[in-house]
Write an enzyme that holds these catalytic residues in place. Structure first.
Site, PDB file in Angstrom:
ATOM      1  CB  THR A 116       2.519  -4.764  13.577  1.00  0.00           C
ATOM      2  OG1 THR A 116       3.606  -5.658  13.358  1.00  0.00           O
ATOM      3  CG2 THR A 116       2.219  -4.703  15.053  1.00  0.00           C
ATOM      4  CG  ASN A 126      -0.433   8.347   7.760  1.00  0.00           C
ATOM      5  OD1 ASN A 126      -1.088   7.325   7.617  1.00  0.00           O
ATOM      6  ND2 ASN A 126       0.871   8.326   7.991  1.00  0.00           N
ATOM      7  CB  THR A 163      -0.965  -0.004   1.202  1.00  0.00           C
ATOM      8  OG1 THR A 163      -0.224  -0.202   2.406  1.00  0.00           O
ATOM      9  CG2 THR A 163      -1.996  -1.103   1.053  1.00  0.00           C
ATOM     10  CE  LYS A 178       0.521  -3.365   3.391  1.00  0.00           C
ATOM     11  NZ  LYS A 178      -0.154  -2.374   4.336  1.00  0.00           N
ATOM     12  CD  GLU A 219       2.419   5.356   6.417  1.00  0.00           C
ATOM     13  OE1 GLU A 219       1.665   4.741   5.652  1.00  0.00           O
ATOM     14  OE2 GLU A 219       2.015   5.960   7.429  1.00  0.00           O
ATOM     15  CB  SER A 237      -6.581  12.852  -1.372  1.00  0.00           C
ATOM     16  OG  SER A 237      -5.221  12.873  -1.027  1.00  0.00           O
TER      17      SER A 237
END
Length: 409
Positions: A199, A404, A162, A188, A281, A409
């Site tokens: 997790t 995040n 993702t 992933k 991230e 969007s």
């Protein structure tokens, strides 16, 4: 979905050359679940006699796919098995629609592969709260079956991403007598990562022959010191799943008492867990938090978690600021036993604080230089006992906010 512009600076140079695991084949395809121009569904099919063990999120809002896997994982059915995973939609918090989608997919996979529906395991990852367009998956099953190959594991790793900036894989091999046992896994995970099993999504395959119960014992034990010992942001997903499958194709029969096999499986699980943290991230630093000298292992884990999850600690590391006071804060707030005047703090080999204050040998410029490294070790010794624990985390940068804030969007 937020567009990932850059690969994590902590990423490995390339996807590893994973060994073929006899008895399992893979395929991946573009189904348009949410993404375009990339594969987003993977299928793995295991030969008859394969055993499957797993651990799952403890979230109270876990997805329909997780609930379905949990009801099936204890099966001793000698039939083969199939694992189907989609990215882009978590099929979580979707009520009866979620259950209907899982049923539609598992029934279709069973019909396509000739397996019992009870041996079809599915996972979904992505946006929460949106119905899964499962027809886009079932319409691709014949094509997926036609592309099955023992060499397609890297495609499978790509298809389950993702916000991951790179596909994750790990492997090892051991010699048992004159035969070789292989282990290969993919994962992933990038955000919504915290210890509460598992997790992330992880799929590990071995050609060892081992009973389901023995395999489950190993997976549950090793999970605690690998996937349950990492955190990116303290948030636990609704979809966390770890499945480990043993095909028996090597004809090497093993048990949970096999130290060499246990160590090998541990190495693969830890490697994948570390890769998830390295792809956190917005991450720019890989951080090991080691707590020693605790009264109990549970206390050590509480302290390590408090440090590893602290936004103040993580932002200081992102800013390359050796702010040891934030480590002191995290220890003090954790709730586990600690004594201000007994603990010591090190950044790597650098003694920073001891005896209730900054160490007289510590120089701020040395701490600043150390924080410029990509791999950081924060070591706290509590001076209370002999118990210890280790967790791994990453820093917290503005990149995390960007990814995040724009996720849907």
């Amino acid at each position: 979905m937020a567009k990932i512009e850059h690969i994590s600076p902590l990423a490995p140079e390339h996807f590893p050359n994973l060994p073929v695991i006899g008895g399992v084949s893979f395929s991946a395809i573009e189904a348009g679940i949410k993404y375009s121009g990339r594969k987003d569904v993977m299928l793995a099919v295991l030969q008859p006699g394969s055993t499957v063990a797993g651990v799952f999120t403890k979230s109270a809002t876990r997805s329909a796919a997780v609930l379905d896997c949990q009801t099936k994982i204890g099966s001793e059915d000698p039939s083969g098995a199939a694992i189907l995973v989609n990215a882009g939609n978590a099929n979580a918090f979707t009520g009866s629609n979620g259950e209907s989608s899982v049923r539609a997919v598992t029934q279709a996979v069973a019909a396509c592969t000739g397996l019992p529906e009870s041996r079809v395991f599915t996972s979904s990852t992505g946006v929460i709260g949106e119905p899964l367009p499962h027809g886009r998956i079932t319409s691709k099953l014949e094509a997926l079956r036609g592309e099955l190959s023992e060499d397609n594991i890297e495609d499978a790793a790509e298809a389950i991403r993702t916000t991951d900036t790179f596909a994750k894989g790990a492997c090892t091999s051991i010699k048992v007598g004159d035969k070789t046992v292989n282990i290969a896994g993919i994962a992933k995970g990038s955000g919504m990562i915290a210890p509460d099993m598992a997790t992330m999504l992880v799929y590990i395959f071995t050609d060892a022959k081992i009973s389901r119960a023995e395999l489950q014992t190993l997976v549950s034990e090793l999970n605690e010191v690998t996937f349950n010992a990492i955190t990116v942001d303290s948030d636990t997903s609704t979809s966390d799943t770890l499945l480990v499958a043993a095909t028996g194709a090597s004809e090497v029969e093993l048990s949970s008492d096999s130290v060499e096999f246990k160590n090998a499986l541990h190495d693969v699980m830890r490697d994948l867990a570390h890769q998830v943290v390295r792809d956190g991230e917005g991450a720019t630093k890989f951080v090991e938090v080691k707590v020693t000298g605790a009264q109990t292992t549970a206390d050590a884990r509480i302290h390590a978690s408090s440090i590893a999850n602290s936004p103040l600690v993580k932002t200081a590391i992102a800013g390359e600021d050796p702010n040891w006071g934030r480590v002191v804060m995290a220890i003090g707030k954790s709730g586990a036993a600690a004594d201000r005047d007994l603990l010591s703090i090190r950044f790597g080999d650098l003694l920073v604080a001891e005896n209730g204050w900054v160490s007289p040998t510590y120089k701020e410029e040395d701490g600043s230089d150390y924080m410029k490294q990509q791999n950081i070790v924060v070591h706290v010794d509590l001076g209370l006992g002999d118990a210890e624990d280790t967790m791994w985390t990453c820093d917290l940068t503005h990149g995390y906010i960007t990814i995040n804030a724009d996720y849907r969007s």
